[in-house]
Design a protein around this motif. Structure first.
Motif, PDB file in Angstrom:
ATOM      1  N   TRP A   1       2.865  45.286 -18.015  1.00  0.00           N
ATOM      2  CA  TRP A   1       3.659  46.411 -17.532  1.00  0.00           C
ATOM      3  C   TRP A   1       4.275  46.094 -16.180  1.00  0.00           C
TER       4      TRP A   1
ATOM      5  N   ASP B   1       2.691  55.693 -14.171  1.00  0.00           N
ATOM      6  CA  ASP B   1       1.657  54.844 -13.562  1.00  0.00           C
ATOM      7  C   ASP B   1       0.810  55.643 -12.582  1.00  0.00           C
TER       8      ASP B   1
ATOM      9  N   TYR C   1      -2.533  45.747 -14.478  1.00  0.00           N
ATOM     10  CA  TYR C   1      -1.768  45.900 -15.713  1.00  0.00           C
ATOM     11  C   TYR C   1      -0.648  44.874 -15.725  1.00  0.00           C
TER      12      TYR C   1
END
Length: 140
Positions: A115, A39, A112
């Motif tokens: 995720w 990330d 996101y």
């Protein structure tokens, strides 16, 4: 041979109790840490990857989030290795950084969502795996 003698002999070979939960927790901490490193690298090198149009998530820009995830993920990988080697401090540190990661992913939900929800669930599972085993247990 009495059961007491067999019990004493068994303890001589295995002085510490092992816990599959701690082995799982150490492995999971490394996986979550690796996810957070990914990330961080994505946030640092590819701002267009995430869904937020204003390049801001709550109060930070993608560069700040990238460094946050990169540092947090690296620490989580080291803590995961320490959990596997049986370090007691690593259990408490693992809980602390799993909480920080979960809170961070709540803030990162806009960028996101899928995720982040997956990583929050893994952090909750990690916290349980670190707090469920008995005090003297070590990873296998």
């Amino acid at each position: 041979m009495t059961s007491r003698a067999m019990h004493d002999r068994t303890q001589a070979h295995h002085p510490h109790r092992t816990s599959g939960w701690l082995t799982f927790a150490g492995t999971l901490a490394m996986v979550v840490g690796a996810f957070n490193v990914i990330d961080g690298l994505v946030a640092l090198f590819n701002d267009d990857y995430y869904l937020v149009a204003q390049n801001k998530i709550m109060v930070f820009n993608f560069t700040a989030w990238g460094w946050f995830w990169l540092i947090l993920g690296a620490i989580q990988v080291v803590v995961g290795l320490s959990i596997l080697t049986g370090k007691l401090w690593a259990r408490a540190t693992g809980v602390l950084f799993a909480v920080l990661a979960a809170i961070g992913h709540v803030a990162f939900l806009q960028a996101y969502p899928l995720w982040s929800v997956l990583t929050i669930a893994l952090c909750v599972l990690l916290i349980y795996a670190l707090t469920a085993p008995p005090a003297g247990a070590t990873g296998a």
